[in-house]
Scaffold this motif. Structure first.
Motif, short mmCIF file in Angstrom:
data_model
loop_
_atom_site.label_atom_id
_atom_site.label_comp_id
_atom_site.label_asym_id
_atom_site.label_seq_id
_atom_site.Cartn_x
_atom_site.Cartn_y
_atom_site.Cartn_z
N LEU A 10 0.85 -1.19 0.00
CA LEU A 10 0.00 0.00 0.00
C LEU A 10 0.89 1.23 0.00
CD1 LEU A 10 -2.76 1.48 0.38
CD2 LEU A 10 -2.37 1.27 2.86
N ILE A 11 0.71 2.09 -1.00
CA ILE A 11 1.45 3.36 -1.07
C ILE A 11 0.48 4.50 -0.86
CG2 ILE A 11 3.05 4.77 -2.39
CD1 ILE A 11 3.61 2.45 -4.20
N LEU A 12 0.86 5.44 -0.01
CA LEU A 12 0.07 6.65 0.22
C LEU A 12 0.95 7.86 -0.06
CD1 LEU A 12 -0.27 4.53 2.90
CD2 LEU A 12 -2.30 5.95 3.19
N PHE A 13 0.43 8.80 -0.85
CA PHE A 13 1.18 10.02 -1.16
C PHE A 13 0.36 11.23 -0.75
CE2 PHE A 13 2.23 13.71 -3.66
CZ PHE A 13 3.61 13.71 -3.70
N SER A 14 1.02 12.18 -0.05
CA SER A 14 0.33 13.41 0.35
C SER A 14 1.35 14.51 0.66
CB SER A 14 -0.57 13.15 1.56
OG SER A 14 -1.43 14.24 1.79
N SER A 15 0.88 15.58 1.29
CA SER A 15 1.71 16.72 1.68
C SER A 15 1.36 17.15 3.08
CB SER A 15 1.49 17.88 0.69
OG SER A 15 2.19 19.04 1.11
N ASP A 16 2.31 17.78 3.77
CA ASP A 16 2.07 18.13 5.18
C ASP A 16 1.20 19.37 5.35
OD1 ASP A 16 4.01 19.99 4.33
OD2 ASP A 16 5.08 19.96 6.24
N ASN A 17 1.13 20.22 4.34
CA ASN A 17 0.27 21.41 4.37
C ASN A 17 0.32 22.07 3.01
OD1 ASN A 17 2.83 22.37 6.49
ND2 ASN A 17 2.69 23.35 4.49
N GLY A 18 -0.38 23.20 2.87
CA GLY A 18 -0.40 23.90 1.59
C GLY A 18 0.86 24.73 1.35
N PRO A 19 0.89 25.48 0.25
CA PRO A 19 2.09 26.21 -0.17
C PRO A 19 2.38 27.43 0.69
CG PRO A 19 0.25 26.74 -1.62
CD PRO A 19 -0.24 25.65 -0.71
N TRP A 20 3.68 27.72 0.85
CA TRP A 20 4.13 28.88 1.61
C TRP A 20 4.17 30.08 0.66
CZ3 TRP A 20 8.79 28.38 5.49
CH2 TRP A 20 8.73 29.45 6.40
#
Length: 472
Positions: A273-283
């Motif tokens: 199982l692979i999960l891809f995401s980001s910790d928050n939106g753009p600075w």
């Protein structure tokens, strides 16, 4: 003698059946009884609009796009906070960061860190026999007792906090020391080259996967990029239409492709199982060194959609339906309980998240209609329930002047102001039209949810880990 022959025949038949059970079909081993491998790929400051599959026409991300085509893409996935530390704390533990004392970003001066009393994904999986590794940015406390190997990870290669917390920060809040690069519990280097960091972390990940291909493993790869300071190897520098920021994202996309390719080559893709995401939106204040939230409002450091709604893609061929899209409200709080559900483990402590494994199997599956709270520190600034999002009065970050070429612009963390405001995100993801007056009952219900939740946070929270430092 007859009984002995019968025993031998029975043993032979059992062995034959077991042999048949591990044979291959079209070159793929049947692994019905093997625990699934888990890989979490977590970008840093990647915006909702920075991937091709989420609408970007500036940055080419063919490997991540292919991962979405092979698996499931989520449209309404949120991280629990709009900054590094609290977001990562929730991903690892399944609780809002304010419950465990990590609601603010920690740095080299901090005495706080993730408490040993809090269980992480790695803790759960390690006790279930998994090999566990973290390659990348930790950011949940830099003192020895807070580091990854004290929280369930067998191996750690990476940095303790953000790369911009180093001597070369363009506008430092204080004199940052050299940033250490760790292998396990030892510092092996200072101020690692940001241009080669994605390549190095990818190589470590690939080596680990190959070395543990015959065992159940958990790999957490939190990329330090595309958070500033930006960097890209010679292979990708100058390749993107979005400048150095786009180059960094393209290199992360390459990394994802390398990992997927390795799983296929090792014939373990269907059991991973692979999960891809980001910790928050753009600075956003970094201008051309920042990403895009697409149509969403604001960015990092705010509780608007652009700060906390981020890409989320999951893939597991043969289990997750290919090319599927899920529009349900889900969050990073749900990652830990979902992984425990998939690996048939039970929670040992109460958490805020819920398993969304049924959605991995069917994006239209019925799930609990659970409220999601947008927190800034220990204060709830907004709540979403179903299609509705209510902001209570608060001030928020605005960018008065964008920076460029790695220099931050002028941002005022209290420059914006919003009153009691209700949005229907089903038709207004940009949070542009206040419909509070048309739906007073909804406003009343959501306001009460916030009051109840803030009381619950006060009542049911525990402190972060704290070290005592003697200062002369």
């Amino acid at each position: 003698m007859i009984q002995g022959n019968r025993n031998r025949i029975a043993a032979f038949c059992l062995g034959f059946v077991m042999w048949i059970g591990i044979q291959t079909i079209d070159g793929k081993e049947i692994q019905e009884n093997r625990k699934p491998n888990i890989i979490i790929l977590f970008a840093d400051d990647l915006g909702y609009g920075d991937l091709g599959c989420y609408g970007s026409n500036l940055i080419e991300t063919p490997h991540i796009d292919q991962m979405a085509m092979a698996g499931m893409q989520f449209t309404d996935f949120y991280v629990s906070a709009a900054s590094c530390t609290p977001s990562r704390a929730s991903l690892m533990t399944g609780v809002y960061a304010a419950r465990i004392g990590l609601e603010k970003v920690v740095d080299d001066l901090s005495t706080k860190g993730l408490s040993s009393e809090v269980l992480t994904i790695a803790n759960y999986l390690k006790q279930d026999g998994y090999k566990t590794a973290l390659f990348g940015k930790w950011h949940l406390g830099h003192h020895p007792e807070f580091m990854p190997r004290q929280h369930g990870f067998d191996e750690f290669f990476g940095i303790p906090y953000s790369m911009d917390m180093w001597p070369f920060h363009p506008k430092p809040s204080h004199n940052y020391p050299a940033i250490p690069l760790y292998h396990n519990d030892e510092v092996i280097e200072y101020n690692p080259d940001v241009n080669t960091l994605t390549q190095r972390l990818t190589a470590k990940t690939l080596d680990y996967i190959k070395a543990n291909k015959d065992e159940a493993f958990f790999v957490y790869l939190p990329y330090p990029l595309p958070h500033v300071p930006l960097g890209a190897s010679k292979q990708f520098k100058g390749k993107s239409k979005a400048g150095l920021y786009g180059d960094a994202v393209m290199e992360i996309d390459w990394s994802v492709g390398q990992i997927v390719q390795a799983l296929k080559k090792l014939k373990i893709e269907e059991n991973t199982l692979i999960l891809f995401s980001s910790d928050n939106g753009p600075w956003l204040s970094y201008g051309d060194h920042a990403g895009s939230a697409g149509e969403l409002r604001e960015g990092k450091g705010t509780t608007f959609e652009g700060g906390q709604r981020v890409p989320f893609i999951v893939s597991m061929p043969g289990t997750i339906p290919p090319g599927s899209t899920c529009t349900k409200l889900v969050s990073s709080l749900d990652v830990l309980p979902t992984i425990l559900d998939i690996t048939n483990q039970s929670l040992l402590k109460t958490i805020d998240g819920k398993s969304i494994y049924p959605l991995f199997l069917n994006p239209q599956a019925e799930t609990v209609n659970q409220a999601f709270y947008f927190m800034n520190g220990r204060r709830v600034e907004a709540v979403r329930l179903g299609q509705w999002k209510l902001h209570v009065p608060h001030r928020y970050r605005v960018v008065n002047k964008v920076g460029g070429n790695g220099q931050p612009g002028n941002q005022d963390n209290f420059g914006g102001s919003i009153g009691l405001t209700l949005y229907n995100l089903e038709i207004d993801a940009a949070e542009s039209k206040n419909v509070a007056h048309q739906h007073p009952k909804v406003v009343e219900e959501l306001t009460q949810l916030i009051l109840d939740f803030e009381y619950d946070i006060i009542k049911n929270s525990r402190p972060a880990g704290i070290i005592k430092i003697e200062r002369w």
